[in-house]
Motif scaffolding. Structure first.
Motif, short mmCIF file in Angstrom:
data_model
loop_
_atom_site.label_atom_id
_atom_site.label_comp_id
_atom_site.label_asym_id
_atom_site.label_seq_id
_atom_site.Cartn_x
_atom_site.Cartn_y
_atom_site.Cartn_z
N ASP A 188 0.80 -1.31 -0.07
CA ASP A 188 0.00 0.10 0.08
C ASP A 188 1.05 1.15 0.09
N PHE A 189 1.89 1.29 0.75
CA PHE A 189 2.68 2.38 0.98
C PHE A 189 3.85 2.65 -0.20
N LEU A 190 4.29 1.64 -0.68
CA LEU A 190 5.65 2.16 -1.65
C LEU A 190 4.93 2.82 -2.85
N PRO A 191 3.93 2.35 -3.32
CA PRO A 191 3.73 3.48 -4.58
C PRO A 191 3.22 4.99 -4.27
N LYS A 192 2.96 5.02 -3.19
CA LYS A 192 2.83 6.37 -2.69
C LYS A 192 4.01 7.33 -2.41
N LEU A 193 5.30 6.64 -2.07
CA LEU A 193 6.47 7.13 -1.75
C LEU A 193 7.19 7.84 -3.31
N ASN A 194 7.08 9.05 -3.20
CA ASN A 194 7.74 9.83 -4.34
C ASN A 194 9.04 9.77 -4.34
N TYR A 195 9.90 9.80 -3.10
CA TYR A 195 11.13 10.25 -2.98
C TYR A 195 11.76 9.03 -2.05
N PRO A 196 13.00 8.74 -2.10
CA PRO A 196 13.31 7.76 -1.17
C PRO A 196 13.97 8.85 0.01
N ILE A 197 13.87 8.12 1.18
CA ILE A 197 14.70 8.65 2.34
C ILE A 197 15.96 7.92 2.68
N LYS A 230 10.51 -2.42 -8.83
CA LYS A 230 10.48 -1.17 -9.44
C LYS A 230 10.70 0.07 -8.84
N ARG A 231 10.27 -0.15 -7.64
CA ARG A 231 10.70 1.13 -6.83
C ARG A 231 12.00 1.36 -6.74
N ALA A 232 12.81 0.38 -6.42
CA ALA A 232 14.29 0.58 -6.31
C ALA A 232 15.11 1.13 -7.67
N ARG A 233 14.39 1.04 -8.85
CA ARG A 233 14.79 1.30 -10.03
C ARG A 233 14.51 2.62 -10.28
N ASP A 234 13.06 3.03 -9.66
CA ASP A 234 12.79 4.25 -9.82
C ASP A 234 13.45 5.30 -8.70
N PHE A 235 13.81 4.94 -7.54
CA PHE A 235 14.55 5.67 -6.67
C PHE A 235 16.10 5.80 -6.97
N TYR A 236 16.59 4.86 -7.37
CA TYR A 236 18.05 5.05 -7.33
C TYR A 236 18.83 4.41 -8.64
N ARG A 266 20.93 -6.75 -4.79
CA ARG A 266 19.94 -7.53 -4.98
C ARG A 266 18.76 -7.43 -6.15
N VAL A 267 18.58 -6.25 -6.46
CA VAL A 267 17.56 -6.28 -7.66
C VAL A 267 18.12 -6.10 -9.24
N LEU A 268 19.29 -5.91 -9.27
CA LEU A 268 19.93 -5.89 -10.42
C LEU A 268 20.56 -7.08 -10.71
N SER A 269 20.81 -7.46 -12.14
CA SER A 269 21.61 -8.73 -12.51
C SER A 269 23.06 -8.24 -12.12
N ILE A 270 23.92 -9.24 -12.13
CA ILE A 270 25.38 -8.82 -11.92
C ILE A 270 26.03 -8.02 -12.79
N GLU A 271 25.66 -8.17 -14.11
CA GLU A 271 26.33 -7.26 -15.36
C GLU A 271 25.75 -5.95 -15.03
N GLU A 272 24.49 -5.82 -14.90
CA GLU A 272 23.71 -4.53 -14.76
C GLU A 272 24.37 -3.73 -13.42
#
Length: 369
Positions: A188-197, A230-236, A266-272
């Motif tokens: 519920d919360f993650l789609p609402k978080l526009n910016y990472p802390i 998705k949110r990790a990519r959006d944020f970072y 964690r969320v990216l491939s080793i190459e990426e």
């Protein structure tokens, strides 16, 4: 006389060149101290188990972090949180329980194993967890412990799931309503978080996402897993040149740069990830890279002792980042340096650090391959 002068000049020039070359060779040769590799063996496990055992059932002192809606909400910590009322605050009680489960899962022959099992069955009972869930239903406390405490709930649930024991199955079942609630809260919360802390304390988004991602991966929670990716990519994903030199701040127990990198590992491939990381923290590829440990000036100060925590969390991030990653094995030695700096001090020290640092030490030691 002229010939003697020429010979003198030749010898002088040769001497200067030799000295200059020697200086270059010395400056290029960096001595890297190999740190002793710390180990979580049965002896160390028994030592560290004393920390959560001393606090999970200790109600006071206590910091509730509660928003009061009226006089009716004024209750004791144990009334409000019959499972997680000890260890000074709710999240520390949660990861105190995680510590006990983690140690017992790895070392069934712990000296106080029977006591730990009895505590877990009594503390994480069905009735107690129903009351913990009810607390989140209060309109004034729906964001309680977001996302640090949430992350430790899922880490505890993950650890229970991996523990092959009748006790674990019972406790996992008892805890399931709270686990499900926290998963729903993330979704519920993650789609609402526009910016990472990006702070070095509890609200750090990367830390909260990393632990939740581990749970989602282990328990096959596909919706949560895909949302975090998705949110990790959006944020970072577009971040470059993280200012690691600004760390740590005075009260940090997390490294914003390294927690972010560990999440992206964690969320990216080793190459990426390798391409991303070379832009994000390029200095870590240098074999002589060094990072001074966090220095604690007063372990009786609940905020200043956070720097012991930053040593442990840096270590687990460095170990996760370097896992199966070519060209970064040298940072494992740096991780060991950080653990060795704080590990000897936390048992038998002040309650300000003792009520939570054991969990950080155990998680850091678990990160060593």
């Amino acid at each position: 006389m002229k010939n003697v002068y020429i010979v003198f000049l030749f010898l002088l020039m040769t001497s200067c060149n030799t000295k200059e070359n020697t200086q270059v060779e010395i400056s290029d040769e960096i001595e890297v101290k190999l740190e002793k590799v710390p180990k979580l063996n049965l002896e160390e496990a028994n030592r560290l188990a004393e920390l959560p055992l001393a606090c999970v059932g200790t109600e006071y002192p206590n910091r509730l972090g509660q928003t009061l809606g009226g006089d009716k909400d004024l209750k004791s910590p144990q009334e409000l949180h019959p499972t997680f009322y000890g260890c000074f605050d709710w999240h520390s009680a949660v990861h105190g329980h995680w510590s006990l489960v983690s140690l017992l899962r790895q070392f069934p022959d712990l000296e106080r194993a029977n006591e730990i099992e009895a505590w877990l069955l009594n503390s994480i009972s069905k009735d107690n967890i129903e009351k913990e869930v009810a607390y989140f239903d209060d309109k004034n406390n729906k964001s309680f412990e977001r996302t640090y405490g949430w992350a430790w709930v899922l880490k505890l649930a993950e650890e229970l799931n991996q523990w092959d024991s009748d006790v674990a199955r019972q406790v996992e079942e008892n805890m399931q309503p709270l686990t499900d609630l926290i998963v729903d809260k993330y979704i519920d919360f993650l789609p609402k978080l526009n910016y990472p802390i990006r702070v070095g304390e509890h609200p750090n988004t990367a830390f909260g996402l990393s632990f939740a991602y581990d749970y989602a991966l282990t328990l096959n929670e596909t919706e949560l897993k895909l949302l975090i990716e998705k949110r990790a990519r959006d944020f970072y994903f577009t971040d470059v040149g993280c200012p690691l030199g600004w760390e740590p701040s005075g009260f940090d127990f997390l490294s914003p740069c390294l927690e972010e990198a560990a999440l992206m590992r964690r969320v990216l491939s080793i190459e990426e990830f390798k391409l991303w990381f070379e832009e994000f923290l390029p200095q870590l590829k240098e074999e002589n890279f060094n990072l001074e440990v966090g220095r604690v000036s007063d372990r009786t100060d609940g905020k200043l002792v956070h720097l012991d925590g930053v040593n442990f969390s840096r270590a687990w991030s460095l170990n996760y980042i370097s896992k199966d990653l070519e060209g970064y094995k040298h940072i494992k030695n740096l991780a060991n340096k950080h653990i060795n700096s704080s590990l000897p001090s936390i048992v038998g020290d002040s309650y300000e650090g003792g009520h939570w640092l054991g969990s950080f030490a155990i998680y850091a030691l678990n990160s060593i391959e």
